[in-house]
Motif scaffolding. Structure first.
Motif, PDB file in Angstrom:
ATOM      1  N   LEU A  47      -2.624  15.554  -4.686  1.00  0.00           N
ATOM      2  CA  LEU A  47      -3.162  16.662  -3.898  1.00  0.00           C
ATOM      3  C   LEU A  47      -3.624  16.206  -2.528  1.00  0.00           C
ATOM      4  N   THR A  48      -3.827  14.913  -2.368  1.00  0.00           N
ATOM      5  CA  THR A  48      -4.253  14.351  -1.095  1.00  0.00           C
ATOM      6  C   THR A  48      -3.749  12.918  -1.008  1.00  0.00           C
ATOM      7  N   PRO A  49      -3.395  12.446   0.187  1.00  0.00           N
ATOM      8  CA  PRO A  49      -2.956  11.052   0.323  1.00  0.00           C
ATOM      9  C   PRO A  49      -4.111  10.063   0.347  1.00  0.00           C
ATOM     10  N   LEU A  50      -5.345  10.573   0.282  1.00  0.00           N
ATOM     11  CA  LEU A  50      -6.524   9.709   0.355  1.00  0.00           C
ATOM     12  C   LEU A  50      -7.278   9.706  -0.969  1.00  0.00           C
ATOM     13  N   ASN A  51      -8.066   8.677  -1.172  1.00  0.00           N
ATOM     14  CA  ASN A  51      -8.948   8.623  -2.332  1.00  0.00           C
ATOM     15  C   ASN A  51     -10.047   9.656  -2.124  1.00  0.00           C
ATOM     16  N   PRO A  52     -10.102  10.719  -2.923  1.00  0.00           N
ATOM     17  CA  PRO A  52     -11.068  11.791  -2.659  1.00  0.00           C
ATOM     18  C   PRO A  52     -12.523  11.374  -2.840  1.00  0.00           C
ATOM     19  N   THR A  53     -12.774  10.249  -3.512  1.00  0.00           N
ATOM     20  CA  THR A  53     -14.152   9.793  -3.672  1.00  0.00           C
ATOM     21  C   THR A  53     -14.649   9.019  -2.458  1.00  0.00           C
ATOM     22  N   ARG A  54     -13.727   8.561  -1.598  1.00  0.00           N
ATOM     23  CA  ARG A  54     -14.103   7.827  -0.386  1.00  0.00           C
ATOM     24  C   ARG A  54     -13.005   8.009   0.674  1.00  0.00           C
ATOM     25  N   PRO A  55     -12.716   9.231   1.086  1.00  0.00           N
ATOM     26  CA  PRO A  55     -11.560   9.462   1.955  1.00  0.00           C
ATOM     27  C   PRO A  55     -11.625   8.773   3.311  1.00  0.00           C
ATOM     28  N   ALA A  56     -12.800   8.787   3.965  1.00  0.00           N
ATOM     29  CA  ALA A  56     -12.881   8.173   5.291  1.00  0.00           C
ATOM     30  C   ALA A  56     -12.702   6.659   5.237  1.00  0.00           C
ATOM     31  N   PRO A  57     -13.449   5.937   4.369  1.00  0.00           N
ATOM     32  CA  PRO A  57     -13.185   4.500   4.261  1.00  0.00           C
ATOM     33  C   PRO A  57     -11.752   4.183   3.831  1.00  0.00           C
ATOM     34  N   ASP A  58     -11.185   5.023   2.960  1.00  0.00           N
ATOM     35  CA  ASP A  58      -9.815   4.803   2.504  1.00  0.00           C
ATOM     36  C   ASP A  58      -8.833   4.971   3.650  1.00  0.00           C
ATOM     37  N   LEU A  59      -9.015   5.998   4.466  1.00  0.00           N
ATOM     38  CA  LEU A  59      -8.129   6.215   5.608  1.00  0.00           C
ATOM     39  C   LEU A  59      -8.274   5.077   6.614  1.00  0.00           C
TER      40      LEU A  59
ATOM     41  N   LYS B 174       0.847  -1.190   0.000  1.00  0.00           N
ATOM     42  CA  LYS B 174       0.000   0.000   0.000  1.00  0.00           C
ATOM     43  C   LYS B 174       0.888   1.249   0.000  1.00  0.00           C
ATOM     44  N   PRO B 175       1.549   1.528  -1.123  1.00  0.00           N
ATOM     45  CA  PRO B 175       2.485   2.656  -1.169  1.00  0.00           C
ATOM     46  C   PRO B 175       1.827   4.000  -0.895  1.00  0.00           C
ATOM     47  N   LEU B 176       0.551   4.178  -1.268  1.00  0.00           N
ATOM     48  CA  LEU B 176      -0.096   5.466  -1.070  1.00  0.00           C
ATOM     49  C   LEU B 176      -0.514   5.694   0.381  1.00  0.00           C
ATOM     50  N   ALA B 177      -0.458   4.635   1.196  1.00  0.00           N
ATOM     51  CA  ALA B 177      -0.874   4.778   2.593  1.00  0.00           C
ATOM     52  C   ALA B 177       0.182   5.479   3.436  1.00  0.00           C
ATOM     53  N   ILE B 178       1.421   5.456   2.969  1.00  0.00           N
ATOM     54  CA  ILE B 178       2.528   5.906   3.804  1.00  0.00           C
ATOM     55  C   ILE B 178       2.402   7.362   4.226  1.00  0.00           C
ATOM     56  N   GLU B 179       1.902   8.233   3.330  1.00  0.00           N
ATOM     57  CA  GLU B 179       1.850   9.659   3.662  1.00  0.00           C
ATOM     58  C   GLU B 179       0.851   9.941   4.778  1.00  0.00           C
ATOM     59  N   SER B 180      -0.343   9.369   4.681  1.00  0.00           N
ATOM     60  CA  SER B 180      -1.340   9.608   5.730  1.00  0.00           C
ATOM     61  C   SER B 180      -0.901   8.984   7.046  1.00  0.00           C
ATOM     62  N   LEU B 181      -0.309   7.792   7.012  1.00  0.00           N
ATOM     63  CA  LEU B 181       0.131   7.133   8.244  1.00  0.00           C
ATOM     64  C   LEU B 181       1.292   7.880   8.895  1.00  0.00           C
ATOM     65  N   THR B 182       2.181   8.424   8.065  1.00  0.00           N
ATOM     66  CA  THR B 182       3.299   9.206   8.610  1.00  0.00           C
ATOM     67  C   THR B 182       2.792  10.478   9.273  1.00  0.00           C
ATOM     68  N   GLU B 183       1.842  11.152   8.623  1.00  0.00           N
ATOM     69  CA  GLU B 183       1.299  12.385   9.196  1.00  0.00           C
ATOM     70  C   GLU B 183       0.586  12.116  10.519  1.00  0.00           C
ATOM     71  N   ILE B 184      -0.185  11.058  10.574  1.00  0.00           N
ATOM     72  CA  ILE B 184      -0.889  10.709  11.809  1.00  0.00           C
ATOM     73  C   ILE B 184       0.102  10.394  12.913  1.00  0.00           C
ATOM     74  N   THR B 185       1.146   9.639  12.598  1.00  0.00           N
ATOM     75  CA  THR B 185       2.162   9.300  13.601  1.00  0.00           C
ATOM     76  C   THR B 185       2.868  10.538  14.128  1.00  0.00           C
ATOM     77  N   ALA B 186       3.220  11.446  13.225  1.00  0.00           N
ATOM     78  CA  ALA B 186       3.928  12.661  13.639  1.00  0.00           C
ATOM     79  C   ALA B 186       3.072  13.523  14.550  1.00  0.00           C
ATOM     80  N   VAL B 187       1.806  13.688  14.220  1.00  0.00           N
ATOM     81  CA  VAL B 187       0.916  14.537  15.016  1.00  0.00           C
ATOM     82  C   VAL B 187       0.647  13.915  16.385  1.00  0.00           C
TER      83      VAL B 187
END
Length: 377
Positions: free
Chosen positions: A306-318, A229-242
């Protein structure tokens, strides 16, 4: 939202919606063979649009708007929600709706359905459609109260700009029982609330795995990229940092989801963040040019997300990303096990070893989340 369609084999109007793990459907009404196909298809399209507009009042509630004065965003959203009361009277009105200006999108969509029903001129069809629309509106109201059962289960596939503490607590309870996720988490809880709770559990898994392996938290998170899941890394990194800075899961999850929702509607929110992304991309291109001049890279050859999430389903994707991250932590935890691994040819001993290690991992993250429980809500 509910999508309406014509089943041509049975000549019926059907309503179909997602349950979070698949779609389900129900028959709304039988159709007459002599009814023009174009008109019944128009009815299905109008009903789908009405559902979409009404469910937007759920995903974009007035309470999340930045402004609430007259004619502000919050005011307009409340006008749309208040217009629910006009939908059923519009559908059952004896006269064909006049083409007068209507101030709300909900009202416009309801009038479109009413005009098509008058064109079809079948009282029984009007009754069945009105009954189904009433059920749809009731499902939205039910979802607003946090109950995602029956027809309201379609909310489990939507991304909301807000999350109720009750739903977050429900997701937290499910994750305590099933830290890797479960069907109920995907079908009975609003995915935005589930993502907030999952971020809490993901960070606990990262913390425990980092302590167990001796790796830095960011190194632990980076293994998610190697697990498919290469696209997951950005959102997971941001969550970890915060979260490592002591902030709450809500404060990082909500901006990620809201920004993706804005992008889905063709808008960028936060010029500064976009400028940072562009600057980072330019620096990456410059370094790649220096290291690999033969590739002839340029600004027009790079795709900038522009976003690390799928903009059509961001919450389920996250939520998917976070559950994937927890499973990745477990795999890394196994690779650094203190217990000597048994001979793989002895399946019974191997299973016992796996179970003991799994129990240790789950116990550790449950204890870690308990220590941070005050930051969840």
């Amino acid at each position: 939202m509910t999508r309406y369609a014509i089943d041509r084999a049975r000549n019926v109007l059907i309503a179909q919606w997602s349950t979070g793990i698949g779609d389900t459907a129900t028959i709304v009404a039988e159709l007459h063979r002599e009814q023009p196909r174009r008109n019944v298809l128009r009815l299905a399209a109008d009903l789908t649009e009405l559902s979409r507009i009404c469910w937007r009042s759920y995903t974009h509630p007035a309470s999340t708007a930045d402004q609430h004065g007259p004619h502000s965003l919050g005011w307009h959203r409340q006008q749309e929600r208040d217009a629910f009361a006009t939908v059923l009277p519009t559908l059952i009105a004896a006269k064909r709706p006049a083409p007068e200006p209507i101030s709300t999108k909900v009202g416009q969509a309801a009038h479109a359905v009413a005009r098509t029903l008058h064109t079809l001129n079948t009282p029984q069809l009007t009754t069945h459609v009105t009954t189904d629309v009433a059920a749809e509106l009731a499902a939205i109201e039910q979802a607003e109260l946090g109950d995602l059962s029956e027809r309201a289960e379609q909310a489990a596939a939507l991304s909301r700009e807000d999350a109720s503490p009750l739903q977050i607590s429900q997701a937290d309870t499910l994750l305590h029982a099933h830290p890797f996720g479960c069907e109920a988490l995907l079908t009975q809880v609003d995915p935005t609330a589930a993502a907030i709770a999952a971020a809490h559990w993901f960070y606990a898994a990262v913390t425990i795995t980092a302590q167990h392996t001796g790796l830095h938290q960011i190194q632990v998170v980076a293994t998610a990229e190697q697990q498919g899941k290469p696209l997951a890394i950005e959102s997971l990194t941001e969550i970890t940092a915060v979260l490592s800075a002591g902030d709450r899961p809500r404060h990082v999850v909500m901006p990620l989801i809201r920004n993706a929702l804005h992008i889905a509607e063709g808008r960028l929110r936060g010029i500064t963040e976009t400028q940072h992304r562009i600057t980072a991309a330019e620096e990456l291109i410059e370094k790649a040019r220096s290291d690999h001049p033969e590739l002839r890279l340029g600004p027009d050859t790079i795709y900038l997300p522009l976003t690390p999430l799928n903009p059509t389903r961001p919450a389920p994707d996250l939520l998917d990303n976070l559950l994937h991250g927890i499973k990745t932590c477990w795999q890394l935890y196994q690779q650094h096990a203190d217990l000597p691994r048994p001979n793989p040819r002895n399946e019974a001993v191997e299973d016992s070893w796996q179970e003991r290690l799994r129990h240790a991992f789950l116990t550790a993250i449950r204890e870690e989340t308990a220590l941070r429980s005050g930051r969840l809500l």
